[in-house]
Scaffold this motif. Structure first.
Motif, PDB file in Angstrom:
ATOM      1  N   MET A   1      31.452 -45.018 -11.299  1.00  0.00           N
ATOM      2  CA  MET A   1      30.863 -45.194  -9.959  1.00  0.00           C
ATOM      3  C   MET A   1      30.468 -43.825  -9.413  1.00  0.00           C
ATOM      4  SD  MET A   1      34.330 -45.794  -7.714  1.00  0.00           S
ATOM      5  CE  MET A   1      35.620 -44.551  -7.740  1.00  0.00           C
ATOM      6  N   ARG A   2      29.699 -43.838  -8.347  1.00  0.00           N
ATOM      7  CA  ARG A   2      29.294 -42.609  -7.678  1.00  0.00           C
ATOM      8  C   ARG A   2      30.371 -42.226  -6.659  1.00  0.00           C
ATOM      9  NH1 ARG A   2      25.745 -39.595  -9.959  1.00  0.00           N
ATOM     10  NH2 ARG A   2      24.616 -38.969  -8.069  1.00  0.00           N
ATOM     11  N   ALA A   3      30.619 -40.926  -6.547  1.00  0.00           N
ATOM     12  CA  ALA A   3      31.628 -40.441  -5.599  1.00  0.00           C
ATOM     13  C   ALA A   3      31.282 -39.022  -5.170  1.00  0.00           C
ATOM     14  CB  ALA A   3      33.019 -40.464  -6.220  1.00  0.00           C
ATOM     15  N   VAL A   4      31.794 -38.632  -4.005  1.00  0.00           N
ATOM     16  CA  VAL A   4      31.635 -37.266  -3.497  1.00  0.00           C
ATOM     17  C   VAL A   4      32.897 -36.497  -3.865  1.00  0.00           C
ATOM     18  CG1 VAL A   4      31.319 -35.829  -1.453  1.00  0.00           C
ATOM     19  CG2 VAL A   4      30.246 -38.102  -1.564  1.00  0.00           C
ATOM     20  N   THR A   5      32.731 -35.442  -4.653  1.00  0.00           N
ATOM     21  CA  THR A   5      33.903 -34.671  -5.069  1.00  0.00           C
ATOM     22  C   THR A   5      33.726 -33.200  -4.718  1.00  0.00           C
ATOM     23  OG1 THR A   5      33.125 -34.076  -7.286  1.00  0.00           O
ATOM     24  CG2 THR A   5      34.227 -36.224  -7.048  1.00  0.00           C
ATOM     25  N   VAL A   6      34.855 -32.515  -4.677  1.00  0.00           N
ATOM     26  CA  VAL A   6      34.853 -31.113  -4.287  1.00  0.00           C
ATOM     27  C   VAL A   6      36.019 -30.429  -5.005  1.00  0.00           C
ATOM     28  CG1 VAL A   6      36.279 -31.558  -2.238  1.00  0.00           C
ATOM     29  CG2 VAL A   6      34.755 -29.592  -2.247  1.00  0.00           C
TER      30      VAL A   6
ATOM     31  N   GLU B   1      32.086 -45.426  -4.331  1.00  0.00           N
ATOM     32  CA  GLU B   1      31.608 -46.807  -4.198  1.00  0.00           C
ATOM     33  C   GLU B   1      32.768 -47.793  -4.105  1.00  0.00           C
ATOM     34  OE1 GLU B   1      27.749 -47.744  -6.448  1.00  0.00           O
ATOM     35  OE2 GLU B   1      28.682 -46.119  -7.618  1.00  0.00           O
ATOM     36  N   ARG B   2      33.839 -47.487  -4.796  1.00  0.00           N
ATOM     37  CA  ARG B   2      35.035 -48.348  -4.758  1.00  0.00           C
ATOM     38  C   ARG B   2      36.286 -47.488  -4.652  1.00  0.00           C
ATOM     39  NH1 ARG B   2      31.253 -50.580  -7.672  1.00  0.00           N
ATOM     40  NH2 ARG B   2      31.658 -49.227  -9.477  1.00  0.00           N
ATOM     41  N   TRP B   3      37.327 -48.053  -4.068  1.00  0.00           N
ATOM     42  CA  TRP B   3      38.617 -47.362  -4.018  1.00  0.00           C
ATOM     43  C   TRP B   3      39.747 -48.389  -4.093  1.00  0.00           C
ATOM     44  CZ3 TRP B   3      40.583 -48.806   0.879  1.00  0.00           C
ATOM     45  CH2 TRP B   3      39.677 -48.975   1.920  1.00  0.00           C
ATOM     46  N   ARG B   4      40.909 -47.903  -4.422  1.00  0.00           N
ATOM     47  CA  ARG B   4      42.083 -48.779  -4.510  1.00  0.00           C
ATOM     48  C   ARG B   4      43.101 -48.341  -3.467  1.00  0.00           C
ATOM     49  NH1 ARG B   4      43.360 -52.354  -8.322  1.00  0.00           N
ATOM     50  NH2 ARG B   4      41.823 -52.689  -9.972  1.00  0.00           N
ATOM     51  N   ILE B   5      43.925 -49.301  -3.043  1.00  0.00           N
ATOM     52  CA  ILE B   5      44.943 -48.988  -2.039  1.00  0.00           C
ATOM     53  C   ILE B   5      46.148 -49.907  -2.204  1.00  0.00           C
ATOM     54  CG2 ILE B   5      43.969 -50.513  -0.248  1.00  0.00           C
ATOM     55  CD1 ILE B   5      44.720 -47.544   1.353  1.00  0.00           C
TER      56      ILE B   5
END
Lengths: 349, 349
Positions: free
Chosen positions: A5-10, A130-134
């Protein structure tokens, strides 16, 4: 939803390291509930992390997925009690596995040893993906009628906690507050003013801008908008909610609050060119029996309160708080602060 | 007890105006209970009034009878419930006849409009006289077994209030304080340490002196004495009771208190040569969820608490707090601060 998926990382600590990239699907270790992101709010902490001046990556990783002001739709509840399609927000902070006494009782917002983690900030990936888990117990339901406005829940928890603390501290004596001055009409200040109005107080808001949406937003709440110095407001407020962190305004808050009053600090500002003196501040605190307290972060209780407060607010008014929306690929533009910005969000396609 | 008595008077605002002189017997308008003075404590506020930098005389009078830390023996109870010979202390502050909401409910210590009066300080004669009168409801019984030590009641009320506020404010969250640092081993600091020990806390006291009675007084309480900077104590205390008002120590208190901790300020110090910055103070308050509060004065509830706390203390220890005793005629000498002074009192013949 297969291979990534697409994500913003740093890379925390490294300026200019932010990128939007393909990453693996979220690890099931992050929680049983799989959520499709709807929106992520951008705040000053995100900008600091992007500039390399704050943040920690997960152990063993160089890069951190950014984002802590979440909103998503449950796509796979796992064994939790959630239904597919429910709107949820993820709580940001987690206690350490060897918790301090506060963390042990669920008050991780008051962690006394600093060994907590925070989604998108400290050692755990965030929500700009786009997706995350919790984990089910760290997912908070929000009214789906709020739509994308549910992304305002996390900043609302900051003021929900501040108000809870003000009310609790106020019980140290007989206290029947009538007036509150909110200093700074950013998202925290405006959401603080919203909650103060819901509490039936006479609300004044001070900011430096004379035009743009802020004066109207304040008027629409039934509150009074001011510019200039705090003394010019012509009021000894019972409560000051200081949201700028600008030291000169902290000092003016202490000088002008009513004897026996409470000054709540929520902002962390830059060191001022001309430093204000701590002497006057401490002397006034004594002679006026003042409480000055700082508030950061929130626990589960504050998320539940904030969800009720948001649900009770006027939707049109909340819409106006969101002054700019960018796509995930345009997050760099979203992080560049513009003069008219109140709350900028990343909205998923 | 016929035509007059000796008293210490001053023209507020006029340096060098203090004198010991004959004045009329106390006016019955000051209260139904006639009291023979046993002792009066001297504090920094008395010195300020004697220097002409504080204080207000009664309406229509030029001169004010000084003294607010009282102790006396009832000689004529009038129609009150007191017995002849009981030991009493007079409460200092009175609400305005048109009281603010706090004054109206008996919490004049938290007066919100400043229209209170204070015996020996503001618009009502004080207790540095052979005899004084008091309203029955503003006279507090003290254990006669304390003898002259009952004069410590008023300074004890200051810390009784501070502790009540600390306990009340602490209930804003889960909080189980273990350690307290008292900064400054003057009368307020030492009485604060006494009460902290009575509350079962691990108590540390910091002062700049290396010798004299202070280190021993602290050790005799079962507390730990420190000199140097606050960081050198090697502890993140849950509570700091700051009793010096020195801005550098206020700042060190905020820097070293535990996250979620409480810093109580009771001292009003001079402006420092090098001003400490309010920025660091405000930033730490936010990031550490701190409460910094000031406390001044006390109400009836604090007098009752303080009377119990004093009665429970070791008499020998309390005796050592009183490092100098002067007669009424020698009050000038008593007002001159000496390096070894802790509490100086005027003791009647």
């Amino acid at each position: 939803m297969g291979g990534g998926m697409r994500a913003v990382t740093v890379v925390p600590g490294t300026a200019g390291s932010l990128r939007v990239e393909d990453v693996p699907e979220p690890d099931v270790g992050l929680g049983a509930v799989l959520v499709e992101a709807l929106a992520v709010g951008i705040c000053g902490t995100d900008a600091e992390i992007a500039e390399g001046s704050y943040g920690w990556s997960p152990p063993g990783d160089d890069r951190l997925i950014l984002g802590h002001e979440s909103l998503g739709r449950v796509v796979d509840p796992g064994a939790s009690g959630f239904d597919v399609g429910e709107h949820v927000v993820g709580i940001v902070r987690r206690p350490d596995p060897a918790p301090c006494p506060n963390c042990a009782v669920g008050e991780w917002d008051m962690c006394s040893n600093g060994d907590y983690t925070e989604r998108g900030i400290k050692a755990v990936d965030g929500f700009m993906a786009e997706r995350w888990r919790i984990e089910p117990e760290y997912a908070v339901r929000v009214d789906p009628a709020l739509g994308v406005l549910g992304v305002l829940l996390e900043p609302t928890t900051v003021v929900a906690k501040a108000w809870e603390q003000i009310a609790s501290i106020g019980r140290r004596t007989f206290w029947d507050p009538q007036t509150v001055l909110v200093v700074g009409a950013g998202p925290i200040g405006l959401l603080g003013a919203l909650i103060a109005v819901q509490h039936g107080l006479e609300v004044h808001v001070l900011d430096r801008v004379e035009a743009g949406p802020k004066p109207d937003l304040v008027k629409e709440l039934g509150a009074i908008y001011h510019t200039g110095g705090i003394a010019d407001v012509g009021l000894e407020p019972d409560i000051v909610l200081e949201c700028t962190g600008v030291v000169g305004l902290v000092q003016q808050s202490v000088a002008n609050v009513s004897p026996g009053g409470i000054v709540c600090l929520t902002g962390v500002g830059p060191a001022a060119a001309i430093e204000a003196s701590a002497t006057a501040l401490a002397t006034q605190a004594v002679l006026k029996n003042l409480v000055i307290f700082g508030s950061v972060n929130a626990n589960r209780r504050h998320y539940y309160r904030a969800a009720k407060e948001l649900a009770a607010a006027d939707r049109g008014w909340l819409e106006e708080l969101i002054t700019r929306r960018v796509g995930l690929e345009e997050v760099q533009a979203g992080l560049q602060r513009q003069p008219e910005d109140i709350k900028v969000i990343v909205e998923m396609a």
